[in-house]
Design an enzyme around this catalytic site. Structure first.
Site, mmCIF file in Angstrom:
data_model
loop_
_atom_site.group_PDB
_atom_site.id
_atom_site.type_symbol
_atom_site.label_atom_id
_atom_site.label_comp_id
_atom_site.label_asym_id
_atom_site.label_seq_id
_atom_site.Cartn_x
_atom_site.Cartn_y
_atom_site.Cartn_z
ATOM 1 N N ASP A 13 7.534 57.948 -45.996
ATOM 2 C CA ASP A 13 8.937 57.545 -45.825
ATOM 3 C C ASP A 13 9.563 56.982 -47.089
ATOM 4 O O ASP A 13 10.454 56.133 -47.037
ATOM 5 C CB ASP A 13 9.077 56.507 -44.676
ATOM 6 C CG ASP A 13 8.591 57.069 -43.357
ATOM 7 O OD1 ASP A 13 8.699 58.292 -43.149
ATOM 8 O OD2 ASP A 13 8.091 56.281 -42.530
ATOM 9 N N LYS A 16 11.366 61.275 -49.673
ATOM 10 C CA LYS A 16 11.035 62.585 -50.264
ATOM 11 C C LYS A 16 12.090 63.645 -49.931
ATOM 12 O O LYS A 16 12.506 64.415 -50.797
ATOM 13 C CB LYS A 16 9.650 63.052 -49.741
ATOM 14 C CG LYS A 16 8.516 62.108 -50.128
ATOM 15 C CD LYS A 16 7.200 62.501 -49.496
ATOM 16 C CE LYS A 16 7.133 62.300 -48.016
ATOM 17 N NZ LYS A 16 7.127 60.897 -47.557
ATOM 18 N N GLY A 40 8.988 63.107 -41.103
ATOM 19 C CA GLY A 40 10.411 63.071 -40.766
ATOM 20 C C GLY A 40 11.140 62.847 -42.074
ATOM 21 O O GLY A 40 11.073 61.756 -42.634
ATOM 22 N N HIS A 41 11.748 63.890 -42.609
ATOM 23 C CA HIS A 41 12.393 63.807 -43.921
ATOM 24 C C HIS A 41 13.906 63.820 -43.735
ATOM 25 O O HIS A 41 14.467 64.799 -43.245
ATOM 26 C CB HIS A 41 11.932 64.964 -44.814
ATOM 27 C CG HIS A 41 10.465 64.879 -45.159
ATOM 28 N ND1 HIS A 41 9.831 65.762 -45.989
ATOM 29 C CD2 HIS A 41 9.513 63.990 -44.791
ATOM 30 C CE1 HIS A 41 8.555 65.419 -46.102
ATOM 31 N NE2 HIS A 41 8.342 64.356 -45.377
ATOM 32 N N GLN A 221 4.013 62.682 -45.824
ATOM 33 C CA GLN A 221 3.286 61.406 -45.793
ATOM 34 C C GLN A 221 3.260 60.800 -47.208
ATOM 35 O O GLN A 221 4.184 61.010 -47.953
ATOM 36 C CB GLN A 221 1.860 61.586 -45.231
ATOM 37 C CG GLN A 221 1.834 61.920 -43.738
ATOM 38 C CD GLN A 221 2.128 63.372 -43.430
ATOM 39 O OE1 GLN A 221 1.461 64.256 -43.905
ATOM 40 N NE2 GLN A 221 3.125 63.627 -42.604
HETATM 41 P P1 GDP Z 1 10.723 60.744 -46.288
HETATM 42 O O1 GDP Z 1 9.852 60.883 -45.087
HETATM 43 O O2 GDP Z 1 9.947 60.381 -47.509
HETATM 44 O O3 GDP Z 1 11.616 61.932 -46.524
HETATM 45 O O4 GDP Z 1 11.682 59.485 -45.987
HETATM 46 P P2 GDP Z 1 12.429 59.166 -44.598
HETATM 47 O O5 GDP Z 1 13.548 60.101 -44.444
HETATM 48 O O6 GDP Z 1 11.456 59.068 -43.467
HETATM 49 O O7 GDP Z 1 12.908 57.674 -44.860
HETATM 50 C C1 GDP Z 1 13.740 57.357 -45.925
HETATM 51 C C2 GDP Z 1 14.990 56.659 -45.339
HETATM 52 O O8 GDP Z 1 15.690 56.008 -46.370
HETATM 53 C C3 GDP Z 1 15.979 57.652 -44.742
HETATM 54 O O9 GDP Z 1 16.648 57.042 -43.686
HETATM 55 C C4 GDP Z 1 16.935 57.918 -45.911
HETATM 56 O O10 GDP Z 1 18.233 58.317 -45.479
HETATM 57 C C5 GDP Z 1 16.994 56.565 -46.539
HETATM 58 N N1 GDP Z 1 17.194 56.549 -48.000
HETATM 59 C C6 GDP Z 1 16.731 57.409 -48.937
HETATM 60 N N2 GDP Z 1 17.045 56.977 -50.181
HETATM 61 C C7 GDP Z 1 17.709 55.813 -49.999
HETATM 62 C C8 GDP Z 1 18.270 54.865 -50.915
HETATM 63 O O11 GDP Z 1 18.192 54.981 -52.135
HETATM 64 N N3 GDP Z 1 18.877 53.763 -50.367
HETATM 65 C C9 GDP Z 1 18.949 53.559 -49.024
HETATM 66 N N4 GDP Z 1 19.551 52.468 -48.597
HETATM 67 N N5 GDP Z 1 18.439 54.440 -48.141
HETATM 68 C C10 GDP Z 1 17.816 55.535 -48.632
HETATM 69 P P1 IMO Z 2 6.710 61.348 -43.901
HETATM 70 O O1 IMO Z 2 6.437 62.724 -44.428
HETATM 71 C C1 IMO Z 2 5.055 57.565 -42.489
HETATM 72 C C2 IMO Z 2 1.261 57.760 -40.301
HETATM 73 C C3 IMO Z 2 1.279 57.400 -38.824
HETATM 74 C C4 IMO Z 2 -0.115 56.838 -38.655
HETATM 75 C C5 IMO Z 2 -0.951 57.740 -39.583
HETATM 76 C C6 IMO Z 2 -1.651 58.891 -38.866
HETATM 77 O O2 IMO Z 2 7.956 61.252 -43.100
HETATM 78 O O3 IMO Z 2 6.614 60.337 -44.989
HETATM 79 P P2 IMO Z 2 -0.800 61.178 -37.817
HETATM 80 O O4 IMO Z 2 0.199 61.462 -36.737
HETATM 81 O O5 IMO Z 2 -0.508 61.826 -39.122
HETATM 82 O O6 IMO Z 2 -2.215 61.460 -37.374
HETATM 83 O O7 IMO Z 2 -0.729 59.582 -38.035
HETATM 84 O O8 IMO Z 2 -0.056 58.261 -40.539
HETATM 85 N N1 IMO Z 2 2.225 58.828 -40.692
HETATM 86 C C7 IMO Z 2 3.344 58.596 -41.376
HETATM 87 N N2 IMO Z 2 3.922 57.437 -41.781
HETATM 88 N N3 IMO Z 2 5.629 58.745 -42.815
HETATM 89 C C8 IMO Z 2 5.064 59.904 -42.428
HETATM 90 O O9 IMO Z 2 5.517 61.111 -42.842
HETATM 91 C C9 IMO Z 2 3.886 59.874 -41.646
HETATM 92 N N4 IMO Z 2 3.103 60.809 -41.088
HETATM 93 C C10 IMO Z 2 2.078 60.160 -40.519
HETATM 94 O O10 IMO Z 2 2.275 56.443 -38.541
HETATM 95 O O11 IMO Z 2 -0.175 55.535 -39.187
HETATM 96 MG MG MG Z 3 9.659 60.089 -43.155
#
Ligand code: GDP
Ligand code: IMO
Ligand code: MG
Length: 423
Positions: A13, A16, A40-41, A221
């Site tokens: 998270d 990416k 979840g991107h 991840q």
């Molecule tokens: P990913 O899994 O690495 O793609 O990241 P996620 O989407 O799960 O979580 C990143 C969260 O931070 C999302 O809700 C984005 O919209 C938000 N986000 C990304 N870059 C920034 C930033 O620079 N500032 C803030 N405030 N939010 C951001």
């Molecule tokens: P993105 O790509 C954050 C965590 C789960 C759990 C562990 C194992 O959005 O960054 P799994 O379902 O993979 O067997 O769970 O890994 N986990 C993540 N945490 N971002 C993710 O993906 C994750 N994908 C799995 O919460 O701790």
């Molecule tokens: Mg994510």
């Protein structure tokens, strides 16, 4: 040409999806190489917000080839939901999304097995996303898996054998389930999946490289969730590190070019497991609220803490990071003081190496820095950066020995600042 890899350096998270979308105009191909719908991107642009799970984040920048690589595990039912949501908002994917025949299928019973194993672990559960990731990779490694390409040939018999085997395992657990309804959704997903081209992605990607095309590999991840090097056993079931891009796409190590390592200016983790810099106090709540730190898909609150440079340095080493990308710096905009963990104390001994047993009590050693106390969310160039923010960047670069090339100051595509100054 080379494959550039973008991957998370923390516990996922990091942001990416946002940065892959920003970088996509520089590439011809964007591809996922591991993980599955546990990801979840999130992408935000033009007032719209999208959350992608199995589909690469290059899908919104027109005319690019997007590939789901062999290292990914795919759930047809969730894939269908994802595709239909994008179609409903006017994005047609069939001409630009291709799927490796060798990607493994998450079967309806894999999700049930995930639930059964988690509940059997009781208080030591991993806190998985419940998407069947572990059981699917387990079947892959134990040579029992089914692959996307299997859908094209004598699938029924292979499917029945796998499901019967899983049902037998499930009979040893006390789990109530209605397989028929999950299967209905799953097979509807298979029909959707079949509208896409199944390809020998290792040949396609290597041919594209040979023909001068640029490829961006999108990690899921983060490094601290890597099956080999993460905080085992509280990890996911794939290699999230750069090496995973070679096996998950079928490209040779010498084909890897830039390695973009992405991290938040602080740190989060979702699910159980060690998190040395976790803040269980008001400061943790403040980070969670300001950073909207709730799972993109599950809505689970993310655990929050200060940036952990011991873990980050380890991640830089494992991945061979050549450029750093710092996200969510805006979340720290109002802080008087910011802390960064520069060493761990384990059994009274100070170390800057990530230890074998991270479940042991680790006491973080912090360095405190001044906050910059100004709103950075509408800044467009590094020339506008406040002095104290530059000092924070310098401090991180000195410790990590890699330049920070991109700074993100908000969730929108436009809130991204590329640093050009003499790094
Ligand atoms: P990913 O899994 O690495 O793609 O990241 P996620 O989407 O799960 O979580 C990143 C969260 O931070 C999302 O809700 C984005 O919209 C938000 N986000 C990304 N870059 C920034 C930033 O620079 N500032 C803030 N405030 N939010 C951001
Ligand atoms: P993105 O790509 C954050 C965590 C789960 C759990 C562990 C194992 O959005 O960054 P799994 O379902 O993979 O067997 O769970 O890994 N986990 C993540 N945490 N971002 C993710 O993906 C994750 N994908 C799995 O919460 O701790
Ligand atoms: Mg994510």
């Amino acid at each position: 040409m080379k494959v550039d890899v973008l991957l998370g350096l923390q516990w996922g998270d990091e942001g990416k999806g946002k940065v892959v979308d920003v970088l996509t105009p520089n590439y011809d191909v964007v591809t996922r190489f591991q993980g599955g719908p546990n990801a979840g991107h999130t992408l935000e642009f033009e007032g719209q917000k999208y959350v992608l799970r199995s589909i690469p984040s290059g899908i919104f920048q027109g005319g690019k080839v997007n590939v789901i690589g062999n290292g990914v595990v795919l759930d047809p039912a969730l894939f269908r939901q994802e595709v239909e949501a994008l179609e409903a908002s006017g994005h047609n994917l069939t001409e630009r999304l291709y799927i490796s025949k060798k990607a493994h299928l998450i079967l309806p019973t894999h999700r049930l097995l995930d639930a059964a194993y988690e509940s059997a672990k009781g208080s030591s559960k991993i806190g998985t996303t419940g998407k069947g990731i572990g059981p699917t990779y387990t079947d892959k490694i134990s040579r029992n898996g089914l692959r996307v390409g299997d859908l094209l040939c004598n699938f029924e018999a292979k499917y029945k054998a796998a499901i019967d085997r899983h049902k037998e395992i499930l009979s040893h657990y006390n789990l109530q389930y209605d397989l028929a309804s999950i299967e209905k959704e799953w097979f509807a997903g298979v029909e959707k999946l079949k509208q896409f081209q199944f390809i020998d992605s290792e040949f396609v990607i290597n041919d594209l490289l040979a023909n001068g095309k640029n490829v961006l590999a999108e990690g899921a991840q983060g490094t601290m969730l890597d099956i080999d090097f993460g905080s085992y056993p509280f990890v996911t079931s794939s290699n999230t590190i750069c090496a995973g891009a070679c096996t998950g796409l079928g490209v040779a190590p010498r084909r890897i070019g830039e390695v973009y390592g992405i991290f938040k200016a602080y740190c989060t983790r979702v699910g159980s497991g060690p998190f040395p810099t976790e803040l269980m106090d008001e400061m943790g709540d403040k980070l969670r609220n300001l950073g909207h730190e709730f799972g993109s898909v599950t809505g689970r609150p993310r655990r929050c803490g200060w940036v952990d440079l011991v873990a980050l340095k380890y991640a830089v080493m494992l991945n061979g990071v050549s450029q750093l990308i710092m996200m969510k710096s805006d979340v720290l905009d109002g802080f008087d003081k910011i802390k960064a963990c520069v060493a761990y104390k384990v059994n009274g001994e100070e170390t800057d190496e990530f230890p074998f047993d991270v479940t042991e009590k680790i006491e973080p050693v912090y360095q405190e820095l001044d906050g910059w106390k100004c709103d950075m969310t509408s800044m467009k160039s590094e020339d506008e950066f406040p002095e104290k923010f530059n000092a924070y960047l310098d401090f991180l670069e000195d410790y990590l020995e890699v330049p920070i090339k991109i700074v993100s100051v908000g969730p929108d595509r436009a809130q991204t600042i590329i640093r050009y100054a003499n790094k």
